[in-house]
Motif scaffolding. Structure first.
Motif, PDB file in Angstrom:
ATOM      1  N   VAL A  59      -6.458  13.973   5.460  1.00 59.58           N
ATOM      2  CA  VAL A  59      -5.630  15.075   4.994  1.00 59.58           C
ATOM      3  C   VAL A  59      -4.254  14.946   5.629  1.00 59.58           C
ATOM      4  N   SER A  60      -3.213  15.124   4.808  1.00 63.22           N
ATOM      5  CA  SER A  60      -1.858  15.024   5.337  1.00 63.22           C
ATOM      6  C   SER A  60      -0.894  15.752   4.413  1.00 63.22           C
ATOM      7  N   HIS A  61       0.374  15.722   4.774  1.00 61.12           N
ATOM      8  CA  HIS A  61       1.429  16.302   3.951  1.00 61.12           C
ATOM      9  C   HIS A  61       1.653  15.436   2.713  1.00 61.12           C
ATOM     10  N   GLY A  62       2.125  16.064   1.654  1.00 60.38           N
ATOM     11  CA  GLY A  62       2.338  15.372   0.386  1.00 60.38           C
ATOM     12  C   GLY A  62       3.227  14.153   0.476  1.00 60.38           C
ATOM     13  N   SER A  63       4.299  14.238   1.239  1.00 59.60           N
ATOM     14  CA  SER A  63       5.211  13.092   1.326  1.00 59.60           C
ATOM     15  C   SER A  63       4.529  11.905   1.989  1.00 59.60           C
ATOM     16  N   VAL A  64       3.742  12.160   3.020  1.00 57.16           N
ATOM     17  CA  VAL A  64       3.035  11.083   3.710  1.00 57.16           C
ATOM     18  C   VAL A  64       1.999  10.464   2.775  1.00 57.16           C
ATOM     19  N   VAL A  65       1.266  11.309   2.062  1.00 53.76           N
ATOM     20  CA  VAL A  65       0.266  10.815   1.114  1.00 53.76           C
ATOM     21  C   VAL A  65       0.953  10.029  -0.007  1.00 53.76           C
ATOM     22  N   SER A  66       2.129  10.472  -0.436  1.00 53.04           N
ATOM     23  CA  SER A  66       2.881   9.742  -1.469  1.00 53.04           C
ATOM     24  C   SER A  66       3.226   8.338  -1.003  1.00 53.04           C
ATOM     25  N   TYR A  67       3.724   8.206   0.217  1.00 54.96           N
ATOM     26  CA  TYR A  67       4.047   6.877   0.751  1.00 54.96           C
ATOM     27  C   TYR A  67       2.802   6.001   0.753  1.00 54.96           C
ATOM     28  N   PHE A  68       1.692   6.590   1.179  1.00 53.37           N
ATOM     29  CA  PHE A  68       0.421   5.876   1.234  1.00 53.37           C
ATOM     30  C   PHE A  68       0.008   5.423  -0.167  1.00 53.37           C
ATOM     31  N   LEU A  69       0.052   6.332  -1.131  1.00 52.82           N
ATOM     32  CA  LEU A  69      -0.342   6.022  -2.507  1.00 52.82           C
ATOM     33  C   LEU A  69       0.515   4.912  -3.091  1.00 52.82           C
ATOM     34  N   TYR A  70       1.819   5.012  -2.942  1.00 53.86           N
ATOM     35  CA  TYR A  70       2.713   4.029  -3.560  1.00 53.86           C
ATOM     36  C   TYR A  70       2.606   2.664  -2.894  1.00 53.86           C
ATOM     37  N   ASP A  71       2.221   2.630  -1.629  1.00 57.14           N
ATOM     38  CA  ASP A  71       1.978   1.343  -0.978  1.00 57.14           C
ATOM     39  C   ASP A  71       0.693   0.699  -1.504  1.00 57.14           C
ATOM     40  N   VAL A  72      -0.284   1.525  -1.858  1.00 55.32           N
ATOM     41  CA  VAL A  72      -1.565   1.020  -2.345  1.00 55.32           C
ATOM     42  C   VAL A  72      -1.489   0.662  -3.825  1.00 55.32           C
ATOM     43  N   ASP A  73      -0.882   1.551  -4.645  1.00 52.37           N
ATOM     44  CA  ASP A  73      -0.920   1.350  -6.093  1.00 52.37           C
ATOM     45  C   ASP A  73       0.296   1.984  -6.761  1.00 52.37           C
ATOM     46  N   LEU A  74       1.291   1.171  -7.055  1.00 47.93           N
ATOM     47  CA  LEU A  74       2.495   1.680  -7.730  1.00 47.93           C
ATOM     48  C   LEU A  74       2.209   2.108  -9.161  1.00 47.93           C
ATOM     49  N   GLU A  75       1.130   1.622  -9.746  1.00 46.84           N
ATOM     50  CA  GLU A  75       0.796   1.902 -11.145  1.00 46.84           C
ATOM     51  C   GLU A  75      -0.216   3.031 -11.292  1.00 46.84           C
ATOM     52  N   SER A  76      -0.379   3.860 -10.278  1.00 46.83           N
ATOM     53  CA  SER A  76      -1.400   4.914 -10.302  1.00 46.83           C
ATOM     54  C   SER A  76      -1.148   5.936 -11.399  1.00 46.83           C
ATOM     55  N   GLY A  77       0.094   6.118 -11.800  1.00 48.61           N
ATOM     56  CA  GLY A  77       0.427   7.122 -12.809  1.00 48.61           C
ATOM     57  C   GLY A  77       0.678   8.500 -12.223  1.00 48.61           C
ATOM     58  N   VAL A  78       0.440   8.680 -10.933  1.00 46.04           N
ATOM     59  CA  VAL A  78       0.691   9.969 -10.291  1.00 46.04           C
ATOM     60  C   VAL A  78       2.196  10.082 -10.070  1.00 46.04           C
ATOM     61  N   GLN A  79       2.811  11.090 -10.700  1.00 47.82           N
ATOM     62  CA  GLN A  79       4.260  11.247 -10.620  1.00 47.82           C
ATOM     63  C   GLN A  79       4.703  12.018  -9.381  1.00 47.82           C
ATOM     64  N   ARG A  80       4.043  13.139  -9.153  1.00 47.11           N
ATOM     65  CA  ARG A  80       4.419  13.983  -8.014  1.00 47.11           C
ATOM     66  C   ARG A  80       3.180  14.698  -7.498  1.00 47.11           C
ATOM     67  N   LEU A  81       2.964  14.643  -6.222  1.00 43.05           N
ATOM     68  CA  LEU A  81       1.813  15.321  -5.634  1.00 43.05           C
ATOM     69  C   LEU A  81       2.118  16.800  -5.445  1.00 43.05           C
TER      70      LEU A  81
END
Length: 109
Positions: A59-81
Motif C-alpha cells: 500500500v502506498s500513495h498514488g504517485s509512488v504506485v504510478s512510478y511502480f506501475l509504469y516501470d513494470v508495464d507502460l502498456e497497462s492502459g491505466v491512465q490515472r490512479l
C-alpha cells in the motif's frame, strides 16, 4: 516527499508533461523521481526474495504506485490512479501487470 508542495492541490501540475512535473517537484525540494523509483525497486526485490511471499499486499500513495506501475508495464492502459485504486501483479522472477480495480469510494462507507 514533495517538499514545499506537500499538501498542495494537484491542479498546480495540470497540463504539465511528466518531465516538467518532475522538474517542478525538484525546484520545490521534492525527492527526485529517480530516487523514489530506486527505493521502490529495492523494497520490491527485498520483499519478493523472502520465503512464503506468494501473496503480498503493498500500500502506498498514488504517485509512488504510478512510478511502480509504469516501470513494470507502460502498456497497462491505466491512465490515472484514483484513491483506493487496486493494481494486481504476478511475479515469476519478473513482475507482470494483471489488472486494475477501482471500487470507488462508496465501498468504504
Amino acid at each position: 516527499n514533495y517538499g514545499r508542495l506537500e499538501g498542495e492541490s494537484w491542479g498546480i501540475t495540470e497540463g504539465l508533461s511528466t518531465e516538467e512535473r518532475n522538474h517542478l517537484y525538484e525546484i520545490f525540494g521534492a525527492e527526485p523521481v529517480n530516487h523514489v523509483k530506486e527505493r521502490i525497486q529495492n523494497a520490491r526485490k527485498k520483499i519478493m526474495k523472502k520465503e512464503d511471499h506468494e501473496s503480498v499486499l503493498c500500500v502506498s500513495h498514488g504517485s509512488v504506485v504510478s512510478y511502480f506501475l509504469y516501470d513494470v508495464d507502460l502498456e497497462s492502459g491505466v491512465q490515472r490512479l484514483k484513491k483506493c485504486h487496486i493494481l494486481e501483479f504476478e511475479y515469476d522472477g519478473k513482475l507482470h501487470f494483471v489488472n486494475s480495480y477501482y471500487p470507488g469510494i462508496g465501498w468504504l462507507i
